[in-house]
Design a protein around this motif. Structure first.
Motif, PDB file in Angstrom:
ATOM      1  N   LYS A  17       3.401  68.726   3.107  1.00  0.00           N
ATOM      2  CA  LYS A  17       2.376  69.775   3.212  1.00  0.00           C
ATOM      3  C   LYS A  17       3.007  71.162   3.070  1.00  0.00           C
ATOM      4  O   LYS A  17       4.146  71.380   3.470  1.00  0.00           O
ATOM      5  N   ARG A  18       2.203  72.063   2.507  1.00  0.00           N
ATOM      6  CA  ARG A  18       2.649  73.458   2.394  1.00  0.00           C
ATOM      7  C   ARG A  18       2.251  74.205   3.659  1.00  0.00           C
ATOM      8  O   ARG A  18       1.066  74.333   3.966  1.00  0.00           O
ATOM      9  N   VAL A  19       3.226  74.686   4.369  1.00  0.00           N
ATOM     10  CA  VAL A  19       3.001  75.285   5.681  1.00  0.00           C
ATOM     11  C   VAL A  19       3.608  76.684   5.714  1.00  0.00           C
ATOM     12  O   VAL A  19       4.793  76.858   5.412  1.00  0.00           O
ATOM     13  N   ALA A  20       2.802  77.665   6.064  1.00  0.00           N
ATOM     14  CA  ALA A  20       3.320  79.023   6.252  1.00  0.00           C
ATOM     15  C   ALA A  20       3.334  79.354   7.734  1.00  0.00           C
ATOM     16  O   ALA A  20       2.450  78.928   8.490  1.00  0.00           O
ATOM     17  N   ILE A  21       4.332  80.098   8.147  1.00  0.00           N
ATOM     18  CA  ILE A  21       4.413  80.570   9.537  1.00  0.00           C
ATOM     19  C   ILE A  21       4.565  82.081   9.505  1.00  0.00           C
ATOM     20  O   ILE A  21       5.563  82.592   8.999  1.00  0.00           O
ATOM     21  N   THR A  22       3.569  82.798  10.019  1.00  0.00           N
ATOM     22  CA  THR A  22       3.751  84.246  10.187  1.00  0.00           C
ATOM     23  C   THR A  22       4.538  84.467  11.473  1.00  0.00           C
ATOM     24  O   THR A  22       4.334  83.756  12.462  1.00  0.00           O
ATOM     25  N   GLY A  23       5.450  85.411  11.443  1.00  0.00           N
ATOM     26  CA  GLY A  23       6.391  85.526  12.553  1.00  0.00           C
ATOM     27  C   GLY A  23       7.394  84.384  12.524  1.00  0.00           C
ATOM     28  O   GLY A  23       7.911  83.967  13.556  1.00  0.00           O
ATOM     29  N   GLY A  24       7.674  83.878  11.335  1.00  0.00           N
ATOM     30  CA  GLY A  24       8.469  82.660  11.179  1.00  0.00           C
ATOM     31  C   GLY A  24       9.929  82.792  11.568  1.00  0.00           C
ATOM     32  O   GLY A  24      10.606  81.778  11.764  1.00  0.00           O
ATOM     33  N   LEU A  25      10.429  84.017  11.662  1.00  0.00           N
ATOM     34  CA  LEU A  25      11.818  84.211  12.090  1.00  0.00           C
ATOM     35  C   LEU A  25      11.905  84.562  13.570  1.00  0.00           C
ATOM     36  O   LEU A  25      12.985  84.845  14.080  1.00  0.00           O
ATOM     37  N   MET A  75       8.896  59.086  13.643  1.00  0.00           N
ATOM     38  CA  MET A  75       7.932  60.199  13.710  1.00  0.00           C
ATOM     39  C   MET A  75       6.698  59.781  14.511  1.00  0.00           C
ATOM     40  O   MET A  75       6.200  58.674  14.356  1.00  0.00           O
ATOM     41  N   ASP A  76       6.258  60.690  15.353  1.00  0.00           N
ATOM     42  CA  ASP A  76       4.999  60.489  16.065  1.00  0.00           C
ATOM     43  C   ASP A  76       3.902  60.285  15.015  1.00  0.00           C
ATOM     44  O   ASP A  76       3.759  61.085  14.087  1.00  0.00           O
ATOM     45  N   ARG A  77       3.129  59.203  15.161  1.00  0.00           N
ATOM     46  CA  ARG A  77       2.104  58.917  14.155  1.00  0.00           C
ATOM     47  C   ARG A  77       1.124  60.070  13.974  1.00  0.00           C
ATOM     48  O   ARG A  77       0.607  60.292  12.887  1.00  0.00           O
ATOM     49  N   ALA A  78       0.870  60.782  15.065  1.00  0.00           N
ATOM     50  CA  ALA A  78      -0.083  61.895  14.980  1.00  0.00           C
ATOM     51  C   ALA A  78       0.397  62.958  13.994  1.00  0.00           C
ATOM     52  O   ALA A  78      -0.415  63.705  13.454  1.00  0.00           O
ATOM     53  N   LEU A  79       1.703  62.987  13.746  1.00  0.00           N
ATOM     54  CA  LEU A  79       2.258  64.048  12.896  1.00  0.00           C
ATOM     55  C   LEU A  79       2.488  63.596  11.452  1.00  0.00           C
ATOM     56  O   LEU A  79       3.133  64.300  10.675  1.00  0.00           O
ATOM     57  N   ALA A  80       1.936  62.423  11.096  1.00  0.00           N
ATOM     58  CA  ALA A  80       2.095  61.909   9.729  1.00  0.00           C
ATOM     59  C   ALA A  80       1.427  62.799   8.689  1.00  0.00           C
ATOM     60  O   ALA A  80       1.634  62.627   7.490  1.00  0.00           O
ATOM     61  N   TYR A  81       0.657  63.761   9.157  1.00  0.00           N
ATOM     62  CA  TYR A  81       0.013  64.726   8.255  1.00  0.00           C
ATOM     63  C   TYR A  81       1.025  65.621   7.551  1.00  0.00           C
ATOM     64  O   TYR A  81       0.800  66.043   6.419  1.00  0.00           O
ATOM     65  N   LEU A 139      10.146  67.233   9.631  1.00  0.00           N
ATOM     66  CA  LEU A 139       8.991  66.402   9.255  1.00  0.00           C
ATOM     67  C   LEU A 139       8.793  66.354   7.737  1.00  0.00           C
ATOM     68  O   LEU A 139       7.946  65.612   7.254  1.00  0.00           O
ATOM     69  N   GLY A 140       9.547  67.164   6.989  1.00  0.00           N
ATOM     70  CA  GLY A 140       9.441  67.127   5.530  1.00  0.00           C
ATOM     71  C   GLY A 140       8.366  68.023   4.950  1.00  0.00           C
ATOM     72  O   GLY A 140       7.908  67.811   3.828  1.00  0.00           O
ATOM     73  N   SER A 141       7.957  69.053   5.697  1.00  0.00           N
ATOM     74  CA  SER A 141       6.987  70.004   5.140  1.00  0.00           C
ATOM     75  C   SER A 141       7.694  71.002   4.231  1.00  0.00           C
ATOM     76  O   SER A 141       8.909  71.200   4.305  1.00  0.00           O
ATOM     77  N   ASP A 142       6.877  71.614   3.374  1.00  0.00           N
ATOM     78  CA  ASP A 142       7.343  72.704   2.496  1.00  0.00           C
ATOM     79  C   ASP A 142       7.064  74.007   3.249  1.00  0.00           C
ATOM     80  O   ASP A 142       5.916  74.449   3.330  1.00  0.00           O
ATOM     81  N   VAL A 143       8.097  74.615   3.800  1.00  0.00           N
ATOM     82  CA  VAL A 143       7.913  75.662   4.813  1.00  0.00           C
ATOM     83  C   VAL A 143       8.192  77.061   4.259  1.00  0.00           C
ATOM     84  O   VAL A 143       9.253  77.307   3.678  1.00  0.00           O
ATOM     85  N   LEU A 144       7.202  77.935   4.453  1.00  0.00           N
ATOM     86  CA  LEU A 144       7.348  79.352   4.096  1.00  0.00           C
ATOM     87  C   LEU A 144       7.336  80.180   5.377  1.00  0.00           C
ATOM     88  O   LEU A 144       6.371  80.125   6.147  1.00  0.00           O
ATOM     89  N   LEU A 145       8.391  80.938   5.580  1.00  0.00           N
ATOM     90  CA  LEU A 145       8.463  81.808   6.760  1.00  0.00           C
ATOM     91  C   LEU A 145       8.189  83.244   6.340  1.00  0.00           C
ATOM     92  O   LEU A 145       8.837  83.767   5.435  1.00  0.00           O
ATOM     93  N   ILE A 146       7.208  83.845   6.985  1.00  0.00           N
ATOM     94  CA  ILE A 146       6.841  85.235   6.707  1.00  0.00           C
ATOM     95  C   ILE A 146       7.220  86.053   7.930  1.00  0.00           C
ATOM     96  O   ILE A 146       6.815  85.709   9.055  1.00  0.00           O
ATOM     97  N   ASP A 147       7.991  87.082   7.735  1.00  0.00           N
ATOM     98  CA  ASP A 147       8.391  87.887   8.888  1.00  0.00           C
ATOM     99  C   ASP A 147       8.622  89.330   8.463  1.00  0.00           C
ATOM    100  O   ASP A 147       9.132  89.608   7.378  1.00  0.00           O
ATOM    101  N   SER A 148       8.240  90.241   9.347  1.00  0.00           N
ATOM    102  CA  SER A 148       8.356  91.675   9.048  1.00  0.00           C
ATOM    103  C   SER A 148       9.694  92.258   9.466  1.00  0.00           C
ATOM    104  O   SER A 148      10.051  93.346   9.058  1.00  0.00           O
ATOM    105  N   MET A 149      10.426  91.541  10.326  1.00  0.00           N
ATOM    106  CA  MET A 149      11.702  92.040  10.864  1.00  0.00           C
ATOM    107  C   MET A 149      11.536  93.401  11.532  1.00  0.00           C
ATOM    108  O   MET A 149      12.430  94.243  11.494  1.00  0.00           O
ATOM    109  N   VAL A 150      10.379  93.649  12.172  1.00  0.00           N
ATOM    110  CA  VAL A 150      10.233  94.872  12.958  1.00  0.00           C
ATOM    111  C   VAL A 150      11.270  94.838  14.083  1.00  0.00           C
ATOM    112  O   VAL A 150      11.318  93.859  14.831  1.00  0.00           O
ATOM    113  N   PRO A 151      12.108  95.864  14.167  1.00  0.00           N
ATOM    114  CA  PRO A 151      13.114  95.856  15.244  1.00  0.00           C
ATOM    115  C   PRO A 151      12.432  95.683  16.605  1.00  0.00           C
ATOM    116  O   PRO A 151      11.342  96.199  16.825  1.00  0.00           O
ATOM    117  N   ASP A 152      13.046  94.970  17.487  1.00  0.00           N
ATOM    118  CA  ASP A 152      12.539  94.722  18.847  1.00  0.00           C
ATOM    119  C   ASP A 152      11.447  93.666  18.934  1.00  0.00           C
ATOM    120  O   ASP A 152      10.989  93.370  20.040  1.00  0.00           O
TER     121      ASP A 152
END
Lengths: 330, 330
Positions: free
Chosen positions: B11-19, B1-7, B33-46
């Motif tokens: 970590k709890r990480v959310a991504i809006t538009g995650g899909l 792992m890149d040392r800069a990314l040892a953070y 990287l071992g983060s706890d990842v939450l993906l938030i997405d509206s699934m708006v067509p297009d």
């Protein structure tokens, strides 16, 4: 009549925010020029609409009470107008931080719907939009010209920037002819005096007239430039009647002074009042822009505009007005 | 792992538009990287949300279907997150002109409500906001650095500028730590391929793979720079884990090429396809920005980022991906 203004007699002119400070001063000039004037105002409490602003011209204008957020009313009202002076807005910086959604609805969404209405129902109209030097945020250099990067420090500055940009995009993409004026501190008769959330200068004037203590934040050395409202009205009229200003953004400017200098001048002119330096409230410090001074040479080059009224003369006139008519404003 | 990314591990990480395109590529790296990842997405067509984008990591992320315009759901979802990669948006320039209100609701109002939610419910979160070089509009000079004046040519550019400015103001006024990245043409696997309203490059790739004729507007000499999605993901990760990027805006950049050069390269790499120069459609010409090239040295100086993937390598990888998985994207 100034030959440049020969456009206006007989023209159909609408003013959004027409019962407010600048709108009502503009209406007075247009009535004198012989325009057919429609004033549109929402009368939102605390925003500045005041029927006392037009009591001497009320039989020579039409007044339509409507909010620019009202899409259908606005779609109807824009029809047949030759020119729209688009002055309606939420103008308080601090209110925009406390309630960003209302600022968004008025300064962004309603501007879009006004432009959409013109695009579909009055595509040959000319619009002059009242924007603000707040879009620049804390200046990187002064004087600030129109190529200075915009980095607003508050939600109002962000939304006004979007509002003016919509006008430019609709000008360029759809031919809805629009000109943007970036106003700095405007002052003069008919300005809202009921609270201190629409600029410090009218509030200082009120406190001086009431012989109360003015509080100046920090050391009072932060500088602003001030444009007397008659000069602002001139700018609107001059850019409104020529097509070479279409799609352009112009700064307004005026006499520059520090806050401390303004207060001392006010006290001298009024013959009463006092002041005290106080620490910055955190809420205001967070969005303060430091010192600002506009470079307005682009507007001078385009239409020959310059601020004719000195700060001392303008303040003297403002004091005189409110000494006679305070009952309508306090 | 890149040392800069040892953070990131744990970590709890959310991504809006995650899909979506970039969100799902970012999710894949965060899972590794071992983060706890939450993906938030509206699934708006297009708009680009596609469960096929995460089918190989679906058991290692949480997915919450919600629209960022949904104030209450978002107020709940931001709680407890260490970092939010805020990628949800309406990204089509032409759609923003056809329906400016939807663009406003997503790119302005929903951004405000996300920031208000963080201000009140998660004030120590870090946000990285995905903005766009569209905020600059037609450049006055290239390469464009972050001090270049923003003059958007379309409603999307205006609203994205407002959206990024809200992040900066909430950083400065309320300490909701935010960093803005201005993306240029991003391309690569998992990009939406169903229509041509989210950028020309994926559409060109689709047409080449379908052996159809690509239409290039004008003479094809207009230049863009292109960032491969893995490099964009690197930028998000690098600015997200350091506090000295708080309140800052950074350009991304990449290999520069004319549209004609890109098309010729694509045809060469794919071994099929053809093109034709056609006149500009009026609707697109009205909002075109001409040639653009980013100066991304500020980001290099801040976190050592630079685009590692050449345009040829990136396009080769993109072609390979869609040759294998076109049934999920066509």
């Amino acid at each position: 009549m100034d030959r440049a203004l020969a456009y206006y007699p007989g023209k159909r002119v609408a003013i959004t925010g027409g019962l407010g400070f600048i709108g009502s001063n503009l209406a007075r000039r247009l009535v004198a020029l012989g325009s057919d004037v429609l004033l549109i105002d929402s009368m939102v409490p605390d925003y500045g609409g005041n029927l006392a602003n037009v009591d001497d011209i009320r039989d020579r204008v039409r007044i339509n009470f409507a909010d620019i957020r009202d899409v259908y009313a606005m779609s109807y009202l824009v029809q047949g107008q030759d020119i729209i002076f688009n002055l309606a807005g939420q103008v308080s910086h601090i209110d925009s931080m406390r309630d960003p959604y209302t600022d968004l609805e008025i300064n962004c969404r309603a501007q879009l719907s006004l432009l959409e209405a013109c695009r579909y129902h009055n595509p040959t109209v000319k619009i002059v939009y009242a924007s603000t030097r707040q879009v620049y945020g804390r200046p990187l250099r002064t004087p600030v010209d129109e190529t200075h990067v915009a980095r607003p420090t508050d939600v109002n500055g962000i939304n006004k920037l979007a509002g003016e940009s919509y006008h430019i995009v609709y000008n360029n993409a759809y031919g809805v002819r629009s000109t943007v004026l970036r106003l700095t501190n405007t002052y003069g008769p008919r300005q809202l005096m009921k609270h201190n959330r629409q600029g410090f200068l009218p509030w200082f004037v009120r406190q001086v007239l009431d012989d109360q203590e003015i509080q100046i934040y920090g050391d009072g050395q932060q500088r602003r430039d001030f444009t007397y409202v008659d000069d602002v009205v001139d700018a609107f009229l001059l850019v409104g009647c020529t097509s070479h200003t279409d799609g352009e953004i112009y700064n307004l400017g005026g006499d520059s002074a520090s806050l401390l200098e303004v207060v001392k001048l006010l006290i001298e002119l009024a013959g009463r009042g006092r002041y005290r330096l106080v620490p910055w409230p955190a809420e205001k410090r967070a969005i303060d822009i430091g010192s600002y001074e506009a470079d307005y040479r682009k507007l001078t080059a385009a239409v020959g505009w310059y601020p004719r009224t000195s700060l001392a003369d303008g303040l003297r006139e403002m004091i005189r007005y409110y000494e006679q008519r305070r009952q309508y404003y306090w």
